[in-house]
Design an enzyme around this catalytic site. Sequence first.
Site, PDB file in Angstrom:
ATOM      1  N   CYS A 174      32.135  30.521  41.310  1.00 53.18           N
ATOM      2  CA  CYS A 174      31.986  29.223  40.665  1.00 53.18           C
ATOM      3  C   CYS A 174      30.698  29.220  39.850  1.00 53.18           C
ATOM      4  CB  CYS A 174      31.924  28.135  41.731  1.00 53.18           C
ATOM      5  SG  CYS A 174      33.348  28.161  42.831  1.00 53.18           S
ATOM      6  N   TRP A 188      36.062  28.340  40.744  1.00 49.88           N
ATOM      7  CA  TRP A 188      36.976  29.481  40.847  1.00 49.88           C
ATOM      8  C   TRP A 188      37.441  29.438  42.302  1.00 49.88           C
ATOM      9  CZ3 TRP A 188      39.030  33.393  37.818  1.00 49.88           C
ATOM     10  CH2 TRP A 188      39.604  34.467  38.494  1.00 49.88           C
ATOM     11  N   ASN A 215      28.377  27.411  44.956  1.00 53.80           N
ATOM     12  CA  ASN A 215      28.963  28.703  44.582  1.00 53.80           C
ATOM     13  C   ASN A 215      28.745  29.631  45.769  1.00 53.80           C
ATOM     14  OD1 ASN A 215      29.959  30.981  43.295  1.00 53.80           O
ATOM     15  ND2 ASN A 215      27.967  31.522  42.434  1.00 53.80           N
ATOM     16  N   GLY A 216      29.831  30.146  46.333  1.00 55.95           N
ATOM     17  CA  GLY A 216      29.711  31.066  47.468  1.00 55.95           C
ATOM     18  C   GLY A 216      30.840  30.818  48.452  1.00 55.95           C
ATOM     19  N   GLU A 270      43.621  56.371  40.172  1.00 54.39           N
ATOM     20  CA  GLU A 270      42.872  55.230  39.617  1.00 54.39           C
ATOM     21  C   GLU A 270      41.807  55.728  38.637  1.00 54.39           C
ATOM     22  OE1 GLU A 270      43.211  52.268  39.163  1.00 54.39           O
ATOM     23  OE2 GLU A 270      41.210  51.538  38.659  1.00 54.39           O
ATOM     24  N   HIS A 291      53.513  73.466  41.406  1.00 56.62           N
ATOM     25  CA  HIS A 291      54.912  73.141  41.063  1.00 56.62           C
ATOM     26  C   HIS A 291      55.035  72.735  39.608  1.00 56.62           C
ATOM     27  CE1 HIS A 291      55.827  73.483  45.288  1.00 56.62           C
ATOM     28  NE2 HIS A 291      54.770  72.729  45.547  1.00 56.62           N
TER      29      HIS A 291
END
Length: 607
Positions: A2, A75, A101-102, A479, A502
């Site tokens: 946030c 958020w 925020n947290g 990844e 292979h």
Amino acid sequence: MCGIFGCVLQKGAVAPLIHSGLKRLEYRGYDSVGIATVFKGRIYLKKDRGKIDEVHARWNLNDLPGKMGIGHTRWATHGAPLQINAHPQVDCSGKVAVIHNGIIENFAELRDELINKNHGFVSKTDTEVIPHLIEENLKTGLDFKEAVREAVTKLEGSYAICVVYSGAPNKIISARKASPLVIGISDKGVCASSDIPTVLPLTNKIIEVNNGEIAVLSEKEVEIRRIESWERISRKPCEITWTLEMAQKQGYPHFMLKEIHEQPSRLQDGLRLQENYLNLLTTFLDRSKEIYLIACGTSYNACVAASYMFSNLCNLITHPVLASEFVEQYGNAVNIDSTILAVSQSGETADVLNAIEYARFRAATILGITNSIGSTLTRVARAYISQQSGPEIGVAATKTFTSQLMVFAQLALHLAKIRGKVSQNQMDYLTEKIQEIPALVEEIIQIQEKKIRKIAKKYKEKACFYFLGRGISTATAIEGRLKLLEIAYIPSIAYPAGESKHGPISLIEQGFPIIFVCPKDSTQKALIGNIMEMKARGGTIIAVVDESNDEIKKLADDYIEIPADIPELWTPIPYVIPLQLFAYYMAIEKGLNPDMPRNLAKSVTVL
Ligand code: AGP
């Protein structure tokens, strides 16, 4: 994450300033917005779900009286994106308003304690416990700053807060633990924010607030104290020369690099998952007869790693499936006994939603792991868990990959506990080591970044790379390959190292670069054989290797060391970090913008 912004002006209306400050936080991503001001002994508050412009058009965020106020972009981590869950959150009396925020880890028990003291809760947020705690403390006769101090000492987890109280018309109280908080000082007033961009238009004189400190803002000054000792701290402002764009990247040249560096703190948040969400998902998985892990791109690569965790820790077979292939590959086999665990950072990937829709019609159980609360995935899933990565701006997934792995690791541990498939000693060891991962990732970034940049410079002309691993490191290799391919546009191939003979080994010629992912694990002996067969054909070996593995370091032309004694099943998180940085610096060497790779979108919402 946030965004918070609070400001005490010497004169003039504060709401328009807060409104424009929140606009500068939009880049971080959010689902709701709200502002509260204090004027003539009352709190005035407007908030709603939606983008700032939408909410402003609906409610006129500038039309709030007073020269002091707080604002928030949310958020969602706990509680869906609804008006009632937007910040500021208030106490029973409506005299205390808080933005946060947290993640408050112990909010459930605090909520129960406060309900037993007749506090009424209206939201599903963890944040709402804070104004009620302050209200309770004010009732005991504590003054405003002591009431806030007392409240935050009860909070476990992370927070950066701003608090206003109608009984203290010229004060904002801020406090910080683990979430960012800065103070801006100007001749117009004093402000506090989670992010420098919101402060810049008012001032470039910034004071950092450290963990465990509380700041009392008034119109001309700020008083900073240690929460524990109550000792007053005097700290000089520093002048920053960042542009707005630099500030949004917190000084990093690109969001991707900022987000790679953010991983230690995001992984720490990933260890704060709510037990009840983990237990719910674990219960569903434990009862499932067959499980498909459905995803795309990087999220699919996380699912490949997860399949090794579930089979080795829980004796549970799970099938990682590319979402775009799911219907053709397994559609006819899906039934009421099937469980779909869909993994999607955005929660909006069309291929994933399409696969889920098909499975739902065949009565399968739908579960989800996502970074976006309120996304379509969270609405169609029977149960879901947030990966707690915070907004990811770079198109290439980095912190969301490692956060998804952190969720999977905890799900596998929970399931292993239920199924009793590993000894208590093993469980204790794995649980202890997973807690160490955030610090390990920080160490790798700090120690290895320069060397990785040199390696990228050395190999920047190479036309193709192999990425090889064995066991769970196959997931790490695929990844790493995706990162290099998508942001440096270098053709790369990744597969289990045992597959080389292979077919793929036919490509090897003098100087062909092969990147091996080499934790010291059960695949060690076979992997050395693969390295030897590549060397024998002139391959150039680049190894991401356990620092204690002298044998592989001798065989490698270049290597990046990873701290020793990491459990095999947790290795993809630390071992992918050098591959993320390698891809980033290869893109830089090639003069590309890693944040905006050609032909790609952050969320692929079309089939
Ligand atoms: C990864 O770097 C890419 N951005 C892409 O492969 C991404 O992981 C994929 O599109 C899935 O996105 P999602 O996690 O939001 O579903």
